[in-house]
Design a protein around this motif. Sequence first.
Motif, PDB file in Angstrom:
ATOM      1  N   LEU B  14       0.830  -1.206   0.000  1.00  0.00           N
ATOM      2  CA  LEU B  14       0.000   0.000   0.000  1.00  0.00           C
ATOM      3  C   LEU B  14       0.866   1.258   0.000  1.00  0.00           C
ATOM      4  O   LEU B  14       0.573   2.231  -0.704  1.00  0.00           O
ATOM      5  CB  LEU B  14      -0.919  -0.014   1.222  1.00  0.00           C
ATOM      6  N   THR B  15       1.931   1.242   0.786  1.00  0.00           N
ATOM      7  CA  THR B  15       2.804   2.403   0.864  1.00  0.00           C
ATOM      8  C   THR B  15       3.444   2.696  -0.490  1.00  0.00           C
ATOM      9  O   THR B  15       3.519   3.853  -0.921  1.00  0.00           O
ATOM     10  CB  THR B  15       3.897   2.172   1.921  1.00  0.00           C
ATOM     11  N   ILE B  16       3.873   1.630  -1.164  1.00  0.00           N
ATOM     12  CA  ILE B  16       4.484   1.824  -2.482  1.00  0.00           C
ATOM     13  C   ILE B  16       3.448   2.369  -3.472  1.00  0.00           C
ATOM     14  O   ILE B  16       3.720   3.283  -4.242  1.00  0.00           O
ATOM     15  CB  ILE B  16       5.088   0.487  -2.987  1.00  0.00           C
ATOM     16  N   GLU B  17       2.216   1.825  -3.399  1.00  0.00           N
ATOM     17  CA  GLU B  17       1.157   2.323  -4.284  1.00  0.00           C
ATOM     18  C   GLU B  17       0.874   3.799  -4.032  1.00  0.00           C
ATOM     19  O   GLU B  17       0.759   4.592  -4.960  1.00  0.00           O
ATOM     20  CB  GLU B  17      -0.145   1.530  -4.049  1.00  0.00           C
ATOM     21  N   LEU B  18       0.779   4.140  -2.758  1.00  0.00           N
ATOM     22  CA  LEU B  18       0.473   5.534  -2.404  1.00  0.00           C
ATOM     23  C   LEU B  18       1.587   6.466  -2.877  1.00  0.00           C
ATOM     24  O   LEU B  18       1.327   7.510  -3.483  1.00  0.00           O
ATOM     25  CB  LEU B  18       0.287   5.661  -0.888  1.00  0.00           C
ATOM     26  N   ALA B  19       2.828   6.067  -2.616  1.00  0.00           N
ATOM     27  CA  ALA B  19       3.956   6.935  -2.981  1.00  0.00           C
ATOM     28  C   ALA B  19       4.073   7.055  -4.494  1.00  0.00           C
ATOM     29  O   ALA B  19       4.353   8.136  -5.018  1.00  0.00           O
ATOM     30  CB  ALA B  19       5.241   6.385  -2.373  1.00  0.00           C
ATOM     31  N   THR B  20       3.809   5.955  -5.202  1.00  0.00           N
ATOM     32  CA  THR B  20       3.894   6.001  -6.666  1.00  0.00           C
ATOM     33  C   THR B  20       2.808   6.910  -7.240  1.00  0.00           C
ATOM     34  O   THR B  20       3.079   7.798  -8.051  1.00  0.00           O
ATOM     35  CB  THR B  20       3.732   4.580  -7.255  1.00  0.00           C
ATOM     36  N   THR B  21       1.573   6.690  -6.787  1.00  0.00           N
ATOM     37  CA  THR B  21       0.468   7.520  -7.275  1.00  0.00           C
ATOM     38  C   THR B  21       0.728   8.988  -6.972  1.00  0.00           C
ATOM     39  O   THR B  21       0.559   9.857  -7.839  1.00  0.00           O
ATOM     40  CB  THR B  21      -0.857   7.093  -6.599  1.00  0.00           C
ATOM     41  N   THR B  22       1.129   9.254  -5.738  1.00  0.00           N
ATOM     42  CA  THR B  22       1.372  10.641  -5.335  1.00  0.00           C
ATOM     43  C   THR B  22       2.454  11.276  -6.206  1.00  0.00           C
ATOM     44  O   THR B  22       2.321  12.423  -6.650  1.00  0.00           O
ATOM     45  CB  THR B  22       1.800  10.687  -3.860  1.00  0.00           C
ATOM     46  N   THR B  23       3.529  10.521  -6.462  1.00  0.00           N
ATOM     47  CA  THR B  23       4.627  11.067  -7.255  1.00  0.00           C
ATOM     48  C   THR B  23       4.171  11.385  -8.675  1.00  0.00           C
ATOM     49  O   THR B  23       4.489  12.453  -9.214  1.00  0.00           O
ATOM     50  CB  THR B  23       5.795  10.060  -7.289  1.00  0.00           C
ATOM     51  N   ILE B  24       3.395  10.484  -9.257  1.00  0.00           N
ATOM     52  CA  ILE B  24       2.909  10.727 -10.622  1.00  0.00           C
ATOM     53  C   ILE B  24       2.011  11.969 -10.656  1.00  0.00           C
ATOM     54  O   ILE B  24       2.189  12.867 -11.483  1.00  0.00           O
ATOM     55  CB  ILE B  24       2.148   9.488 -11.158  1.00  0.00           C
ATOM     56  N   VAL B  25       1.066  12.029  -9.712  1.00  0.00           N
ATOM     57  CA  VAL B  25       0.175  13.192  -9.660  1.00  0.00           C
ATOM     58  C   VAL B  25       0.988  14.470  -9.472  1.00  0.00           C
ATOM     59  O   VAL B  25       0.749  15.493 -10.126  1.00  0.00           O
ATOM     60  CB  VAL B  25      -0.856  13.039  -8.515  1.00  0.00           C
ATOM     61  N   LEU B  26       1.983  14.392  -8.601  1.00  0.00           N
ATOM     62  CA  LEU B  26       2.767  15.591  -8.305  1.00  0.00           C
ATOM     63  C   LEU B  26       3.602  16.039  -9.499  1.00  0.00           C
ATOM     64  O   LEU B  26       3.784  17.235  -9.717  1.00  0.00           O
ATOM     65  CB  LEU B  26       3.668  15.337  -7.094  1.00  0.00           C
ATOM     66  N   LEU B  27       4.118  15.083 -10.260  1.00  0.00           N
ATOM     67  CA  LEU B  27       4.894  15.474 -11.440  1.00  0.00           C
ATOM     68  C   LEU B  27       3.983  16.169 -12.452  1.00  0.00           C
ATOM     69  O   LEU B  27       4.368  17.137 -13.098  1.00  0.00           O
ATOM     70  CB  LEU B  27       5.567  14.249 -12.075  1.00  0.00           C
ATOM     71  N   ILE B  28       2.745  15.678 -12.564  1.00  0.00           N
ATOM     72  CA  ILE B  28       1.792  16.278 -13.501  1.00  0.00           C
ATOM     73  C   ILE B  28       1.325  17.654 -13.008  1.00  0.00           C
ATOM     74  O   ILE B  28       1.300  18.624 -13.755  1.00  0.00           O
ATOM     75  CB  ILE B  28       0.573  15.338 -13.705  1.00  0.00           C
ATOM     76  N   VAL B  29       0.990  17.719 -11.739  1.00  0.00           N
ATOM     77  CA  VAL B  29       0.470  18.978 -11.193  1.00  0.00           C
ATOM     78  C   VAL B  29       1.605  19.964 -10.891  1.00  0.00           C
ATOM     79  O   VAL B  29       1.473  21.171 -11.107  1.00  0.00           O
ATOM     80  CB  VAL B  29      -0.322  18.695  -9.881  1.00  0.00           C
ATOM     81  N   GLY B  30       2.711  19.416 -10.425  1.00  0.00           N
ATOM     82  CA  GLY B  30       3.797  20.281  -9.953  1.00  0.00           C
ATOM     83  C   GLY B  30       4.582  20.935 -11.075  1.00  0.00           C
ATOM     84  O   GLY B  30       5.089  22.052 -10.896  1.00  0.00           O
TER      85      GLY B  30
END
Lengths: 249, 228
Positions: B14-30
Amino acid sequence: MIFRILAALAVVTFVAGPVDAAETKVAVAANFTEAAKEIGVAFKRKTGDDALFSFGATGQLYTQITQDAPFEILLSADDERPKKAVADGFGVPGSVFTYAIGKLVLWSKSPDVVKGEDTLKTAGFTKLSICNPVAAPYGAAAVETMKALKLYDTLQPKLVVGANITQAFQFVDSGNAELGFVALSQLKGNAGGSRWMVPQDLYKPIRQDAVLLKKGAGNTAATGFMDFLKGPEARAIIEKYGYVFGSET
Amino acid sequence: MEGLAPDLWPPIRLTIELATTTTIVLLIVGTPIAWWLARSQAWWKEAVATVVAMPIVLPPTVLGFYLLVALGPEGLGGALSGLTGRRTLAFTFEGLVIGSVIYSMPFVVQPIRNAFEAMGSRPLEVAATLRASPLRAFWTVVVPLARPGFLTAAVLGFAHTVGEFGVVLMIGGSVPGQTKVLSIAIYDYVETMQWREASLLSGGMALFAFVVLLAMALIEKRVARVGV
């Protein structure tokens, strides 16, 4: 401005009370938070001594005690950890007594949500809040209740778990969970919503024991607080919060 | 909770899923935010940069508190989740992603912004004279040039999300497979005196942190040698 601060400091210094006022550090199970604060005030009024409280899940507090936390008294939410504290050499033998017996309530902030055990059976909700059943006795009682009703397996996917009973309450209070198992004491002054007093035959009575820890054995404020907890002033407060006074039983 | 003690894998996954999703979203939004912060002349852009950077300074409890209210039935999250028939985004994976995106935003935006700023406007001007469209120039010129910045941002965003605790504790509700991430699992194990599980997971986390920070140092060293 500076003058005002100095004046305030001076007042605090003078009002701070008798020079020999002592203090005791008390670890308190989260369900007893409000009652403990009130007892602390009454204790101070009577003895001049301060009781400094740390609140948390019983299991969490016990873990801290095994790691040399500076607590002098543990007000547990069960009758197992105080016994264990004595057996493990942290508690003073013979000091354990029941200060309160707690009640478990199924509670919702909205009216008409909780209508007795049928509410759990029909399960027309998405989130049911409890506290960690391993660390917090009220969480264990909640699980026990669901198991007694043979509903635990169906309800488990809907459970959200607070680290302690305060958080379990707050999940419901913030509206994020529709309902939750909380302590009756937490609903004091909160007449709204809907609730179901869980019948006592569905869970083992929550006997909340106090134990004097070895760190407090030589502290008169600590032993004084233990005595105060058995007295009539404390009893009035404990009963006001919906507990059964311990020494009664 | 009962029966979960032997199972250490779900929180890790779950932690890996959360961190991966967050990173992808952040690269797109950030990335657009970083771009704007690097290029804009607006007088209030530093105010925006400050807002983005605030989670570094704020206690996680402040974010956790705001999020609990905002995600709940009386907040925006409740309205959004109502669309899918739920009443709150708290206690859900999506809720954690929202929290993590806000919480880890500065760690992604700042390195990308730095990379964009270091690049200057010259490469884009050259690309424009070669008749590259802005979008094409971005992908063929900006992204390759700023790659070390993106790499740093991704690693930091991922690692910081893995290291998240306070926000998740306050909005998560420790739901297995949904919100019971590593840091929460460790907290639960310690709280219930399951030292063996706690030390296994904690040791793993310590190793992970070491590897990430070492990798970061090596990336930077390589970048310094090769040059941007």
